[in-house]
Design an enzyme around this catalytic site. Structure first.
Site, short mmCIF file in Angstrom:
data_model
loop_
_atom_site.label_atom_id
_atom_site.label_comp_id
_atom_site.label_asym_id
_atom_site.label_seq_id
_atom_site.Cartn_x
_atom_site.Cartn_y
_atom_site.Cartn_z
N LYS A 3 57.92 141.63 -10.07
CA LYS A 3 58.94 141.60 -8.99
C LYS A 3 58.54 140.65 -7.84
CE LYS A 3 60.56 146.34 -9.85
NZ LYS A 3 59.49 146.89 -10.72
N LYS A 19 56.36 146.41 -21.40
CA LYS A 19 56.44 146.02 -19.98
C LYS A 19 55.09 146.20 -19.29
CE LYS A 19 58.60 148.49 -16.65
NZ LYS A 19 57.69 148.55 -15.49
N ASP A 76 58.90 136.03 -2.34
CA ASP A 76 58.13 135.20 -1.40
C ASP A 76 58.96 133.96 -1.10
OD1 ASP A 76 55.89 133.93 -0.01
OD2 ASP A 76 54.59 135.26 -1.16
N ILE A 77 58.39 132.96 -0.45
CA ILE A 77 59.14 131.73 -0.20
C ILE A 77 59.39 131.01 -1.54
CG2 ILE A 77 58.32 131.44 2.18
CD1 ILE A 77 56.33 129.37 1.13
N ASN A 113 58.91 128.10 -2.95
CA ASN A 113 57.85 127.36 -3.63
C ASN A 113 56.83 128.30 -4.28
OD1 ASN A 113 56.57 124.74 -4.21
ND2 ASN A 113 54.91 125.62 -2.97
O1 C5P Z 1 58.42 156.67 -16.94
P1 C5P Z 1 59.77 156.08 -16.70
O2 C5P Z 1 60.66 156.07 -17.93
O3 C5P Z 1 60.46 156.67 -15.48
O4 C5P Z 1 59.42 154.55 -16.38
C1 C5P Z 1 60.35 153.67 -15.87
C2 C5P Z 1 59.71 152.33 -15.62
O5 C5P Z 1 60.69 151.49 -15.06
C3 C5P Z 1 58.54 152.34 -14.66
O6 C5P Z 1 57.63 151.34 -15.10
C4 C5P Z 1 59.15 151.95 -13.35
O7 C5P Z 1 58.26 151.26 -12.52
C5 C5P Z 1 60.25 151.01 -13.81
N1 C5P Z 1 61.34 150.85 -12.88
C6 C5P Z 1 62.11 151.90 -12.42
N2 C5P Z 1 63.12 151.67 -11.53
C7 C5P Z 1 63.38 150.42 -11.12
C8 C5P Z 1 62.64 149.35 -11.59
C9 C5P Z 1 61.62 149.60 -12.48
O8 C5P Z 1 61.87 153.04 -12.79
N3 C5P Z 1 64.38 150.21 -10.31
#
Ligand code: C5P
Length: 239
Positions: free
Chosen positions: A66, A37, A69-70, A72
């Protein structure tokens, strides 16, 4: 479709700043996790070349920007993510039905034109960092789980492939959206792990048993004394 192989259910959060660090983690974990990711920090610092690097090693990418926005603007960003051949990208369901629909369609058309698979497109419902008090502050009155269920169903209606959600939200999402809708859950911790800033956690095994398709895991692997052992333990836990 939910991956069958336990290792393929693991999405490693490359929460690092530099290209070199990202490369180190991809080399170390490439045979043990399913997807890497790339989030806002790494992408803002290193750009699309980090995605190329991961793909050239035969690995899949979840582009976690994530979008919100609008319609388009998000659809155009979605086209670019599709051209980068990421396996998944995401947007905020609060951007609305039209925004989600337009993005799904734009990605589908671009992928078809290029003869590549359309990435899975996931929606973020309510950020897991928000509680009911924070929701009230932005004018959302309903119970948090109800909002999550409603936004997950809206995402399904828009043609999205799934949602990113806290493990605690899996029940209501499965109830509203059925078995095929993908659920990707961060906030994964073994009982013996440090919680860091994650409040509502579940162990890898509990989250899979609750119905998660993919687990996003960062610090429990990255900050372990032996990251490879940590990842093996997770694979064993969900096997
Ligand atoms: O280090 P950890 O296991 O907490 O990482 C979780 C990952 O998931 C991070 O990249 C964090 O930004 C992402 N994330 C989250 N909660 C969300 C969406 C994404 O912890 N709701």
């Amino acid at each position: 479709m939910s991956p069958v192989n336990p290792k393929d259910k693991i999405i490693f959060a490359l929460d690092v700043e530099h290209f070199g660090e990202a490369q180190h983690w991809v080399n170390l974990l490439k045979d043990r996790v399913g997807i890497f990711k790339v989030g806002k920090q790494l992408f803002t610092h290193a750009g699309p070349k980090v995605i190329d690097m991961i793909r050239k090693k035969g690995q899949k990418v979840f582009l976690d920007l994530k979008y919100h926005d609008i319609p388009n603007t998000v659809a155009k960003a979605g086209e670019e993510a599709t051209k980068l051949e990421v396996a998944m990208f995401n947007l905020h369901a609060l951007g609305g039905l039209a925004m989600m629909k337009k993005t799904v369609e734009a990605s589908r058309v671009i992928a078809k034109g290029l003869g590549i698979p359309k990435p899975l497109i996931l929606a973020v419902t309510i950020l897991t960092s928000m509680d009911e008090e924070a929701l009230r502050e932005v004018g959302v009155q309903g119970p948090l789980l109800e909002e999550v269920g409603r936004l997950a169903f809206l995402s399904l209606k828009a043609g999205m492939d799934g949602v990113v959600a806290s493990p605690q939200e899996i029940g209501i999402i499965r109830e509203r959206c059925g078995e095929k809708f993908l659920i990707v859950t961060p906030g994964i911790r073994h009982p013996s792990d440090k919680r860091d800033d994650q409040k509502r956690t579940m162990s890898p095994k509990e989250a899979i048993a609750a119905g998660a398709d993919y687990l996003v895991i960062g610090r429990p692997i990255k900050e372990a004394k032996d990251p490879l052992e940590a990842v093996e333990r997770i694979i064993e836990d969900i096997s």
